[in-house]
Scaffold this active site. Structure first.
Site, PDB file in Angstrom:
ATOM      1  CG  HIS A 267      -2.077   0.930   1.022  1.00 23.17           C
ATOM      2  ND1 HIS A 267      -2.025   2.267   1.322  1.00 23.17           N
ATOM      3  CD2 HIS A 267      -3.311   0.709   0.480  1.00 23.17           C
ATOM      4  CE1 HIS A 267      -3.160   2.832   0.993  1.00 23.17           C
ATOM      5  NE2 HIS A 267      -3.960   1.915   0.473  1.00 23.17           N
ATOM      6  CG  ASP A 318      -8.255  -4.150  -3.838  1.00 23.35           C
ATOM      7  OD1 ASP A 318      -9.479  -3.940  -3.884  1.00 23.35           O
ATOM      8  OD2 ASP A 318      -7.409  -3.277  -4.072  1.00 23.35           O
TER       9      ASP A 318
HETATM   10  C1  COA Z   1      -0.383  -0.456  -4.027  1.00 22.69           C
HETATM   11  C2  COA Z   1       1.015  -0.203  -4.606  1.00 22.69           C
HETATM   12  C3  COA Z   1       0.879   0.468  -5.977  1.00 22.69           C
HETATM   13  C4  COA Z   1       1.737   0.716  -3.644  1.00 22.69           C
HETATM   14  O1  COA Z   1       2.910   1.060  -4.234  1.00 22.69           O
HETATM   15  P1  COA Z   1       4.209   1.647  -3.458  1.00 22.69           P
HETATM   16  O2  COA Z   1       4.030   1.697  -2.007  1.00 22.69           O
HETATM   17  O3  COA Z   1       4.548   2.880  -4.160  1.00 22.69           O
HETATM   18  O4  COA Z   1       5.213   0.538  -3.697  1.00 22.69           O
HETATM   19  P2  COA Z   1       6.052   0.280  -5.018  1.00 22.69           P
HETATM   20  O5  COA Z   1       5.160  -0.147  -6.120  1.00 22.69           O
HETATM   21  O6  COA Z   1       6.958   1.424  -5.271  1.00 22.69           O
HETATM   22  O7  COA Z   1       6.914  -0.950  -4.519  1.00 22.69           O
HETATM   23  C5  COA Z   1       7.917  -0.854  -3.486  1.00 22.69           C
HETATM   24  C6  COA Z   1       8.604  -2.206  -3.417  1.00 22.69           C
HETATM   25  O8  COA Z   1       7.703  -3.184  -2.916  1.00 22.69           O
HETATM   26  C7  COA Z   1       7.435  -4.147  -3.919  1.00 22.69           C
HETATM   27  N1  COA Z   1       6.008  -4.403  -3.936  1.00 22.69           N
HETATM   28  C8  COA Z   1       5.029  -3.529  -3.648  1.00 22.69           C
HETATM   29  N2  COA Z   1       3.844  -4.122  -3.786  1.00 22.69           N
HETATM   30  C9  COA Z   1       4.103  -5.382  -4.176  1.00 22.69           C
HETATM   31  C10 COA Z   1       3.280  -6.463  -4.480  1.00 22.69           C
HETATM   32  N3  COA Z   1       1.968  -6.362  -4.397  1.00 22.69           N
HETATM   33  N4  COA Z   1       3.855  -7.623  -4.841  1.00 22.69           N
HETATM   34  C11 COA Z   1       5.190  -7.736  -4.913  1.00 22.69           C
HETATM   35  N5  COA Z   1       6.026  -6.725  -4.643  1.00 22.69           N
HETATM   36  C12 COA Z   1       5.480  -5.570  -4.283  1.00 22.69           C
HETATM   37  C13 COA Z   1       7.886  -3.518  -5.240  1.00 22.69           C
HETATM   38  O9  COA Z   1       8.206  -4.464  -6.193  1.00 22.69           O
HETATM   39  C14 COA Z   1       9.052  -2.729  -4.768  1.00 22.69           C
HETATM   40  O10 COA Z   1      10.117  -3.601  -4.534  1.00 22.69           O
HETATM   41  P3  COA Z   1      11.613  -3.214  -4.896  1.00 22.69           P
HETATM   42  O11 COA Z   1      11.903  -2.019  -4.017  1.00 22.69           O
HETATM   43  O12 COA Z   1      12.367  -4.434  -4.560  1.00 22.69           O
HETATM   44  O13 COA Z   1      11.591  -2.846  -6.347  1.00 22.69           O
HETATM   45  C15 COA Z   1       1.785  -1.518  -4.741  1.00 22.69           C
HETATM   46  O14 COA Z   1       1.973  -2.092  -3.475  1.00 22.69           O
HETATM   47  C16 COA Z   1       1.110  -2.483  -5.687  1.00 22.69           C
HETATM   48  O15 COA Z   1       1.276  -2.372  -6.903  1.00 22.69           O
HETATM   49  N6  COA Z   1       0.315  -3.478  -5.137  1.00 22.69           N
HETATM   50  C17 COA Z   1      -0.388  -4.405  -5.967  1.00 22.69           C
HETATM   51  C18 COA Z   1      -1.669  -3.786  -6.515  1.00 22.69           C
HETATM   52  C19 COA Z   1      -2.715  -3.633  -5.444  1.00 22.69           C
HETATM   53  O16 COA Z   1      -2.977  -4.497  -4.653  1.00 22.69           O
HETATM   54  N7  COA Z   1      -3.371  -2.470  -5.484  1.00 22.69           N
HETATM   55  C20 COA Z   1      -4.446  -2.148  -4.579  1.00 22.69           C
HETATM   56  C21 COA Z   1      -4.019  -1.086  -3.624  1.00 22.69           C
HETATM   57  S1  COA Z   1      -5.251  -0.830  -2.365  1.00 22.69           S
END
Ligand code: COA
Length: 381
Positions: A267, A318
């Site tokens: 998140h 979710d």
């Molecule tokens: C929600 C989300 C966009 C938040 O993004 P964020 O906090 O900016 O995190 P990032 O996308 O920059 O990821 C940070 C790190 O965690 C990892 N990570 C984050 N969410 C992940 C996931 N669901 N699965 C695997 N790895 C994940 C990223 O790969 C990244 O790793 P790295 O530093 O080794 O490259 C992200 O967690 C995500 O894409 N989740 C899956 C989609 C989802 O469930 N969305 C609903 C949100 S309520």
């Protein structure tokens, strides 16, 4: 970083993480404590004691309703369930395999043309439209769900609440009291979430003084993405793909090794458990036990365990909503539109707040492209 970005350092923050872009009383997310509050009320208290209609009133009016006010809102919602026949015809003409969230977005756009007051963004009329859309969303999503399965839409029940009516219109039979109550709590849990991507989108559009409809249509577009509301459908697809609890460990490790994201985890704000996931985990278990099939709950728990061990990531709203809806017999493609059936209340609360104290939202970009490039006529390129 360019000089411009140095002058306003927050502009360079990736994805506006941690950047405060305005004030709001609608809701707050306290990421390090795992807290979510709506207009001052903790989500755990609302999930335990409130109803979706009461929460809608709270979001729109900044306070809980009296009994008379709640009765009045229920009556107005009930009067709003029906949508113009032409809009139902439109749903029937969309391709059967079109994504329901896209059909919903289109239907809301068309609804605007049937509302002669749509461009009146006075507070009084915007509140009316907020109530009307909340009633109509339940009808639209249920109708979309039926039509794509070749069934006729079911007319709404005049006196049922949104949760009961939605399940009734979707399945064509009254839900059990248990399922209706549980679904009502799911709607409470999804109603608002501070400046998430779709709500921010709604506020940007409302900030131009565009209509409530236009702001909501834009918000639905933002919600549809897999990194936002689209995640819940993908969670269930993943669970179905994994197929068995024994496959979880290998599946998740492979996905992570291939740098694929596991939907329903992580998140942008919460650094601990998402408080909504706490309730949905329980619902997933409860629904599984009632159906005598806890397979999806057990698989979900195993995925949760592996994700925590391998990445230190918590499930978000979710993750457990997917298996909960699956055990309620709701088709996968409707999970994201269901999010909208609830979030329409939060979007409109933010739109009202934006109109009430509006300033056009117009940030700057840190321009990193070239300058003074000489123009070359096309025949010389
Ligand atoms: C929600 C989300 C966009 C938040 O993004 P964020 O906090 O900016 O995190 P990032 O996308 O920059 O990821 C940070 C790190 O965690 C990892 N990570 C984050 N969410 C992940 C996931 N669901 N699965 C695997 N790895 C994940 C990223 O790969 C990244 O790793 P790295 O530093 O080794 O490259 C992200 O967690 C995500 O894409 N989740 C899956 C989609 C989802 O469930 N969305 C609903 C949100 S309520």
């Amino acid at each position: 970083m360019t000089e411009k970005a140095k002058e306003t350092p927050t502009a360079a923050a990736t994805g506006l993480r941690g950047v405060v872009v305005g004030s709001s009383t609608v809701s707050d997310v306290v990421g390090d404590k795992g807290e979510l509050i709506y207009q001052g009320y903790n989500i755990h208290d609302l999930a335990k004691d409130s109803t979706f209609e009461e929460v809608a009133f709270l979001l729109w009016n900044k306070r809980l309703p009296t009994q008379a006010e709640l009765d009045e809102l229920k009556k107005r919602l009930s009067d709003s369930y029906s949508v113009p026949g032409e809009v139902i015809d439109l749903l029937q003409r969309c391709p059967r395999d079109a994504d329901p969230i896209d059909i919903l977005r289109t239907a809301v756009s068309v609804l605007e043309s049937y509302d002669p007051t749509a461009r009146d963004i006075s507070m009084e009329n915007s509140r009316k439209i907020s109530v009307k859309l909340t009633g109509q969303f339940a009808t639209l999503v249920a109708a979309i769900g039926r039509v794509r399965n070749g069934k006729e839409p079911v007319a709404p029940l005049p006196n049922a609440n949104v949760a009961t009516n939605f399940l009734y219109m979707l399945k064509g039979e009254l839900p059990s009291e248990h399922d209706a109550k549980l679904f009502d709590t799911c709607l409470i849990l999804h109603a608002d979430h501070e400046l998430n991507a779709s709500t921010f989108t709604a506020r940007v559009v409302a900030g131009t003084l565009a209509s409530v409809y236009a702001s909501v249509v834009a918000a639905i577009g933002a919600l549809s993405g897999p990194l936002h509301g689209g995640a819940n459908t993908n969670v269930m697809k993943t669970l179905l793909d994994i197929g068995d609890v024994e496959n979880v460990e290998g599946y998740v490790k492979k996905a992570l090794a291939e740098k694929r994201k596991m939907m329903g985890f992580g998140h942008a704000v919460y650094k601990t458990e998402d408080p909504r996931a706490t309730h949905l985990r329980r619902f997933s278990k409860e629904m599984g036990e009632r159906a005598g099939d806890t397979k999806w709950y057990e698989m979900s728990r195993k995925v949760e365990e592996v994700m925590m061990r391998e990445k230190g990531l918590y499930p978000n709203v979710d993750f457990f909503s997917a298996s909960t809806y699956y055990m309620m017999g709701i088709p996968l493609a409707l999970y994201t539109p269901i999010f909208a059936v609830s979030r329409i209340t939060g979007w409109t609360a933010h739109i009202l707040e934006q109109y009430a104290d509006n300033k056009l939202i117009r940030p700057r970009a840190d321009y990193v492209g070239p300058r003074n490039v000489p123009y070359v006529p096309i025949e010389q390129r």
